[in-house]
Design a protein around this motif. Structure first.
Motif, PDB file in Angstrom:
ATOM      1  N   LYS A   2      15.463   8.731   6.451  1.00 54.44           N
ATOM      2  CA  LYS A   2      14.456   9.790   6.547  1.00 54.44           C
ATOM      3  C   LYS A   2      13.042   9.235   6.710  1.00 54.44           C
ATOM      4  CE  LYS A   2      17.341  12.883   3.871  1.00 54.44           C
ATOM      5  NZ  LYS A   2      17.566  13.466   2.555  1.00 54.44           N
ATOM      6  N   PRO A   3      12.652   8.192   5.937  1.00 50.52           N
ATOM      7  CA  PRO A   3      11.305   7.643   6.154  1.00 50.52           C
ATOM      8  C   PRO A   3      11.096   7.130   7.577  1.00 50.52           C
ATOM      9  CG  PRO A   3      12.133   6.927   4.041  1.00 50.52           C
ATOM     10  CD  PRO A   3      13.287   7.598   4.753  1.00 50.52           C
ATOM     11  N   LEU A   4      12.123   6.535   8.170  1.00 48.73           N
ATOM     12  CA  LEU A   4      12.005   6.051   9.547  1.00 48.73           C
ATOM     13  C   LEU A   4      11.807   7.218  10.508  1.00 48.73           C
ATOM     14  CD1 LEU A   4      12.109   3.775  11.641  1.00 48.73           C
ATOM     15  CD2 LEU A   4      14.603   4.046  11.669  1.00 48.73           C
ATOM     16  N   LEU A  94      -2.333  -5.152   0.668  1.00 46.12           N
ATOM     17  CA  LEU A  94      -1.667  -4.778  -0.581  1.00 46.12           C
ATOM     18  C   LEU A  94      -0.394  -3.981  -0.305  1.00 46.12           C
ATOM     19  CD1 LEU A  94      -4.760  -3.884  -2.796  1.00 46.12           C
ATOM     20  CD2 LEU A  94      -3.265  -5.899  -2.988  1.00 46.12           C
ATOM     21  N   LEU A  95      -0.419  -3.157   0.730  1.00 47.38           N
ATOM     22  CA  LEU A  95       0.775  -2.396   1.101  1.00 47.38           C
ATOM     23  C   LEU A  95       1.889  -3.337   1.562  1.00 47.38           C
ATOM     24  CD1 LEU A  95       2.187   0.309   1.530  1.00 47.38           C
ATOM     25  CD2 LEU A  95       1.037   0.471   3.755  1.00 47.38           C
ATOM     26  N   ILE A  96       1.544  -4.349   2.312  1.00 48.85           N
ATOM     27  CA  ILE A  96       2.535  -5.346   2.738  1.00 48.85           C
ATOM     28  C   ILE A  96       3.147  -6.035   1.514  1.00 48.85           C
ATOM     29  CG2 ILE A  96       2.786  -7.604   3.887  1.00 48.85           C
ATOM     30  CD1 ILE A  96       0.801  -6.452   6.042  1.00 48.85           C
ATOM     31  N   ILE A 137      11.208  -4.726   6.899  1.00 52.88           N
ATOM     32  CA  ILE A 137      10.492  -5.633   7.798  1.00 52.88           C
ATOM     33  C   ILE A 137       9.689  -4.826   8.811  1.00 52.88           C
ATOM     34  CG2 ILE A 137      10.785  -7.396   9.595  1.00 52.88           C
ATOM     35  CD1 ILE A 137      13.253  -8.367   7.920  1.00 52.88           C
ATOM     36  N   LEU A 138      10.276  -3.748   9.328  1.00 52.46           N
ATOM     37  CA  LEU A 138       9.553  -2.881  10.257  1.00 52.46           C
ATOM     38  C   LEU A 138       8.296  -2.315   9.602  1.00 52.46           C
ATOM     39  CD1 LEU A 138       9.275  -1.216  12.923  1.00 52.46           C
ATOM     40  CD2 LEU A 138      10.587   0.559  11.748  1.00 52.46           C
TER      41      LEU A 138
END
Length: 154
Positions: A2-4, A94-96, A137-138
């Motif tokens: 769903k997030p994708l 920071l998100l990474i 990774i995406l």
């Protein structure tokens, strides 16, 4: 999955809207919008499925419920931070780091076959990792390209 779907759908819609209104495809802006909407979408799950998400955390982690709430709030903060000029680069980095840090909980949940929505142990299992790890990774690459690399080019 769903997030994708949220990420890609919002990205395409945003690209079309920027082309329509600015006569130009704004890839970086559309990428930030899509990532932010996806983060809000996943943050909502932290509040809607708190107990199930707490099950995704190994036993040695204390305050599981509070940790789930905290990570939901963090996702909302990152979603906003991607649009604040003075904060968007640090928010992206920071998100990474956040995406890297949450991967073990997804691996743990797959090993334990946790279905966080049903709060059961009949989830997708290890096969889910063939999707989840590339997805993570995406998300990392997406954040880098939509925010950090786009700022380097400008």
């Amino acid at each position: 999955m769903k997030p994708l779907i949220v990420l890609l759908s919002v990205f395409c819609i945003s690209l079309l809207v920027t082309k329509l209104f600015w006569n130009n495809y704004e890839f970086a802006l559309s990428g930030r919008i899509a990532m932010s909407v996806m983060l809000i979408f996943t943050a909502v799950a932290h509040f809607a499925f708190t107990k199930g998400m707490a099950m995704m955390l190994p036993d040695f982690i204390p305050y599981k419920i509070e940790m789930v709430y905290l990570t939901g709030i963090i996702e909302i903060a990152f979603a906003a931070g991607l649009f604040i000029p003075d904060l968007k680069i640090i928010s992206a980095w920071l998100l990474i780091i956040f995406f890297i840090l949450i991967l073990p909980s997804n691996i743990y949940a797959s090993i334990k076959q946790i279905d966080y929505q049903k709060e059961t142990f009949d989830g997708n299992g290890l096969g889910y990792l063939w999707f989840r790890i590339p997805l993570q990774i995406l998300f990392i690459v997406w954040t880098y390209l939509a925010v950090i690399k786009s700022e380097i080019i400008i």
